[in-house]
Design a protein around this motif. Sequence first.
Motif, mmCIF file in Angstrom:
data_model
loop_
_atom_site.group_PDB
_atom_site.id
_atom_site.type_symbol
_atom_site.label_atom_id
_atom_site.label_comp_id
_atom_site.label_asym_id
_atom_site.label_seq_id
_atom_site.Cartn_x
_atom_site.Cartn_y
_atom_site.Cartn_z
ATOM 1 N N PHE A 1 -9.817 -4.837 -22.433
ATOM 2 C CA PHE A 1 -9.395 -3.483 -22.847
ATOM 3 C C PHE A 1 -10.539 -2.831 -23.622
ATOM 4 C CE2 PHE A 1 -5.722 -6.405 -23.357
ATOM 5 C CZ PHE A 1 -4.974 -6.007 -22.274
ATOM 6 N N SER A 2 -11.511 -2.277 -22.923
ATOM 7 C CA SER A 2 -12.696 -1.796 -23.637
ATOM 8 C C SER A 2 -12.362 -0.657 -24.604
ATOM 9 C CB SER A 2 -13.762 -1.341 -22.639
ATOM 10 O OG SER A 2 -13.242 -0.313 -21.830
ATOM 11 N N ARG A 3 -11.234 0.015 -24.357
ATOM 12 C CA ARG A 3 -10.901 1.142 -25.247
ATOM 13 C C ARG A 3 -10.260 0.680 -26.546
ATOM 14 N NH1 ARG A 3 -8.547 6.219 -22.298
ATOM 15 N NH2 ARG A 3 -8.776 6.912 -24.447
ATOM 16 N N ILE B 1 -0.743 -3.916 -41.239
ATOM 17 C CA ILE B 1 -1.366 -3.214 -40.117
ATOM 18 C C ILE B 1 -0.535 -3.391 -38.851
ATOM 19 C CG2 ILE B 1 -3.361 -3.132 -38.592
ATOM 20 C CD1 ILE B 1 -4.666 -2.433 -40.935
ATOM 21 N N GLU B 2 -0.142 -4.631 -38.593
ATOM 22 C CA GLU B 2 0.611 -4.888 -37.362
ATOM 23 C C GLU B 2 1.929 -4.114 -37.356
ATOM 24 O OE1 GLU B 2 0.962 -9.051 -36.585
ATOM 25 O OE2 GLU B 2 -1.045 -9.075 -35.679
ATOM 26 N N GLN B 3 2.523 -4.044 -38.541
ATOM 27 C CA GLN B 3 3.813 -3.378 -38.672
ATOM 28 C C GLN B 3 3.699 -1.867 -38.403
ATOM 29 O OE1 GLN B 3 5.484 -4.342 -42.504
ATOM 30 N NE2 GLN B 3 7.088 -2.798 -42.248
ATOM 31 N N THR B 4 2.580 -1.309 -38.802
ATOM 32 C CA THR B 4 2.458 0.153 -38.680
ATOM 33 C C THR B 4 1.776 0.598 -37.394
ATOM 34 O OG1 THR B 4 0.463 0.041 -40.004
ATOM 35 C CG2 THR B 4 2.487 0.613 -41.148
ATOM 36 N N LEU B 5 1.272 -0.360 -36.604
ATOM 37 C CA LEU B 5 0.639 0.033 -35.335
ATOM 38 C C LEU B 5 1.532 0.945 -34.482
ATOM 39 C CD1 LEU B 5 -1.309 -3.020 -33.841
ATOM 40 C CD2 LEU B 5 -2.224 -0.815 -34.557
ATOM 41 N N PRO B 6 2.812 0.606 -34.329
ATOM 42 C CA PRO B 6 3.661 1.465 -33.480
ATOM 43 C C PRO B 6 3.797 2.888 -34.027
ATOM 44 C CG PRO B 6 4.741 -0.639 -33.939
ATOM 45 C CD PRO B 6 3.541 -0.568 -34.822
ATOM 46 N N GLN C 1 3.320 3.962 -26.760
ATOM 47 C CA GLN C 1 3.897 2.688 -27.192
ATOM 48 C C GLN C 1 3.510 1.516 -26.280
ATOM 49 O OE1 GLN C 1 5.653 2.305 -30.268
ATOM 50 N NE2 GLN C 1 4.582 4.263 -30.411
ATOM 51 N N ASN C 2 3.165 1.814 -25.027
ATOM 52 C CA ASN C 2 2.784 0.696 -24.142
ATOM 53 C C ASN C 2 1.417 0.118 -24.513
ATOM 54 O OD1 ASN C 2 1.499 3.041 -23.351
ATOM 55 N ND2 ASN C 2 1.455 2.488 -21.174
ATOM 56 N N LEU C 3 0.711 0.791 -25.428
ATOM 57 C CA LEU C 3 -0.602 0.292 -25.838
ATOM 58 C C LEU C 3 -0.550 -0.477 -27.157
ATOM 59 C CD1 LEU C 3 -2.880 3.346 -24.930
ATOM 60 C CD2 LEU C 3 -2.526 1.219 -23.647
ATOM 61 N N VAL C 4 0.630 -0.566 -27.763
ATOM 62 C CA VAL C 4 0.732 -1.211 -29.073
ATOM 63 C C VAL C 4 0.317 -2.680 -28.981
ATOM 64 C CG1 VAL C 4 2.339 -1.950 -30.865
ATOM 65 C CG2 VAL C 4 2.459 0.377 -29.985
ATOM 66 N N GLU C 5 0.791 -3.346 -27.936
ATOM 67 C CA GLU C 5 0.512 -4.786 -27.811
ATOM 68 C C GLU C 5 -0.978 -5.049 -27.618
ATOM 69 O OE1 GLU C 5 1.404 -8.162 -28.685
ATOM 70 O OE2 GLU C 5 2.946 -6.611 -28.898
ATOM 71 N N THR C 6 -1.625 -4.237 -26.778
ATOM 72 C CA THR C 6 -3.060 -4.444 -26.569
ATOM 73 C C THR C 6 -3.829 -4.135 -27.847
ATOM 74 O OG1 THR C 6 -3.120 -2.227 -25.622
ATOM 75 C CG2 THR C 6 -3.112 -4.036 -24.072
ATOM 76 N N ASN C 7 -3.351 -3.150 -28.596
ATOM 77 C CA ASN C 7 -4.009 -2.842 -29.873
ATOM 78 C C ASN C 7 -3.868 -4.012 -30.848
ATOM 79 O OD1 ASN C 7 -5.229 -0.039 -30.345
ATOM 80 N ND2 ASN C 7 -3.436 0.388 -29.088
#
Lengths: 356, 476
Positions: free
Chosen positions: B419-421, B443-448, B454-460
């Motif tokens: 995921f280069s982005r 950080i993990e909690q606030t990523l969403p 939202q489909n990018l939360v997991e990759t982030n």
Amino acid sequence: MAREFIKGNEAIVKAALLAGCRAFYGYPITPASEIAHAAAKYFPRLGRTFLQAESEIASIQMVYGASACGQRVMTASSSPGISLKQEGLSYLAGSELPCLVVDIMRGGPGLGNIAPEQSDYNQIVKGGGHGNYKNIVLSPNSAQEMCDLTMLAFELADKWRNPTVLLADGYIGQMMEPVDFPEAVLEVPEKPWALQGEAADADRLINSIYLVPEILEDHNRQLQRKYAKIEEEEVRYEEYLVEDAELVLVGYGIVSRILRSVVERARGEGRKVGLLRPITLFPFPKVRLRELAEGGTAQVFLVSEMSNGQMVDDVRLAVAERIPVEFYGRMGGCVPSVEEILEVVGETVRKHGATV
Amino acid sequence: MAKKILRKPAGFYDVFERKPGDQLTTHYCPGCGHGNVHKLLAEAVVDLGIQDRTILVSPVGCSVFAFYYFKTGNIQVAHGRAPAVATGIKRALPHAVVVSYQGDGDLAAIGGNHILQSANRGEQITVLFINNAIYGMTGGQMAPTTVLGMRTTTTPYGRKVNNEGPPIRVVELLSSLDGPAYLERTALWDNKAIRRTRTAIRNALQCQIDGLGFSMVEILSPCPSGWKLNPDEAHEWMRENMAPVFPPGLKKDVRAEREPFFPEKRELTAEEIRAAVDLQIEEPTPYPSELVKPEYADPAIKLAGFGGQGVLSAGAILANAGMEQGFQTSWIPSYGPEMRGGTAHCFVHISRHAIGSPTVSNPDVLVAFNRPSLEKFEPELKPGGLLLYDSTIIDVTPKRTDIEVLAVPATGLADELGFSRMANTVMVGAYVAKTGILSREAIEQTLPLAIKRQNLVETNRKGLARGIEFVEGLES
């Protein structure tokens, strides 16, 4: 308490809904459009009205109609759009109709640009439309205050039957900060003067025309008495380290945030610098300014605005040449830096031989 | 001599108490059409049983004082704005019958856009449009409906097609729109025409009562004073000069095709309102009293790179997580004159104290995502500050020796993850691991919250973990 990390422009909309605002009439303009976007998203969810009007002129007149029916109602725009709304503001003031108008100020004159300025002070605080009227004007300097002062604006508007303006700038609107939204929603007071679409309406009239000069003069005198009472009761300001300050900075909105950092830096260097930040621009904290000029440690005021110097006139009127009032302004969307103002502080001190 | 009081419709006040001077008669001139139309409207609101819920919008023009007479709700408005005001009223009180009463200058000149737009929205209001081809109250000036050749105080040589253009036919114009439900033009030149006007006004009001949409009646109306004619001559003049230009008749009637619309009224509880605006009640966290690495406390951070590298959202992730941990935080994107030049940047503060200026000239931390940002902003960094840069895509090394530098091959690490982005979250992870200012959990909690898609939360989340691992690997 409900805490959210949120843009000031969006905080306004959520706060308005918590304050019982029933309708939003808007027109797109940068940098205020985000308010309309958020309103378009949230107002219909609550079964409330969001309508994009055909013009700024129409949107303020729709506000006039809704307010006449007792609704809490708002519109939002930016400087050139506010110029167009001035007709409606004069009618709202003349008919003593409460409402909230949000002005996210941008650069002028003319089309200017979309960068932040504070050059609407005169057109909002001094009237702008025709006639002897005043808006109540609140000036937030954080996302939290975009919420708090929006809610207060609706309360003050109803309390005084007067249009209220939230005067912010693109910076405060764009900035994200944590906002604590209150748990309670506001109760809207009874409005026995408002049209209800009922038989009692036959005794009610929303109007600003008084053909007989003496009667119009009476109406104007009554308005002036109301404004005088507002000046007695509703002045709000914030002070930061003014107790022993020899140089008092004065600024509102985003500039007051920068000035706070200036005070911190100056104090770090042992300089007695303080800050007075008007929260209400009308009514203006002139009594407090006079006190500081008269009895306190202040030797000089330094007013900073992102304009050619508009609020500074009110500071000068309040201070009435008891001590010097200097001005530092930036225009065109340029935001002064902390260092830049620190330098002006130094110059001001040298110029007036203050002991700071 | 005793004054003779004519019987008035119950739609009028018995005595016109709002009127200065004589309170038994109207202010209209003899032979003026407003008197006829007022009477027809007053009778109609009584006969239709809507008097209590009728709100009359008085315009600017001779009928500015319509509120003297109608025993209904009354509001006086600015020149031309009546349809906009009526819109605000109707949306506030959908059960009310809202009547906008307007003259030709008001409606077709200064208020031209308002009538057009409210008609097009199908606004549930009724407009009575008095067309007398002239501005009456202001002294007989030309109106949009002044006919060609007609002399007025502002067309003393007659209206000319090459100067003022021909008159506007309003109902025909509006009939081309899909919004209106009922549009008719009538006249007041004889009893038969007046009877048709009476019917049209009632049709228009009934249209609104039935929730069928916008209705309007344009009424050709005499202005003997303005035209300098006696009332009889005025009627004749209308037939000769106005009828050919403004032919009476039904111009649009689609009532039968319309579904009635009555907006539902909803009252919500505080809880429902909060839920609708996405607010959840929770107790704020106090900020940690001891920081893991005090030397990195209260940072002013500048994040900079190309637009599209996720610079702004990296900043928002940090500020949002900071708030979750009880810090004062702020985030502001590059704005104003700084927006130019192809770089995007933002400032983030994470502090134990109240935050003054949200921007700073000399940040404590610079996170550079591309070479121009490194070259442009490295000199601004505070002495002793921390510089993180993406060493995969920045092919130069920082010059300063009075700062702490952390080269993070963020794009490379993100590429390894496929995921280069995600280079931005790799960089966030590296910053957090380096400074210990925020917990990984926060950080993990606030990523969403900070990431729109939202489909990018997991990759982030993976990118974040990779950045943290990278720094931990360096330090172990």
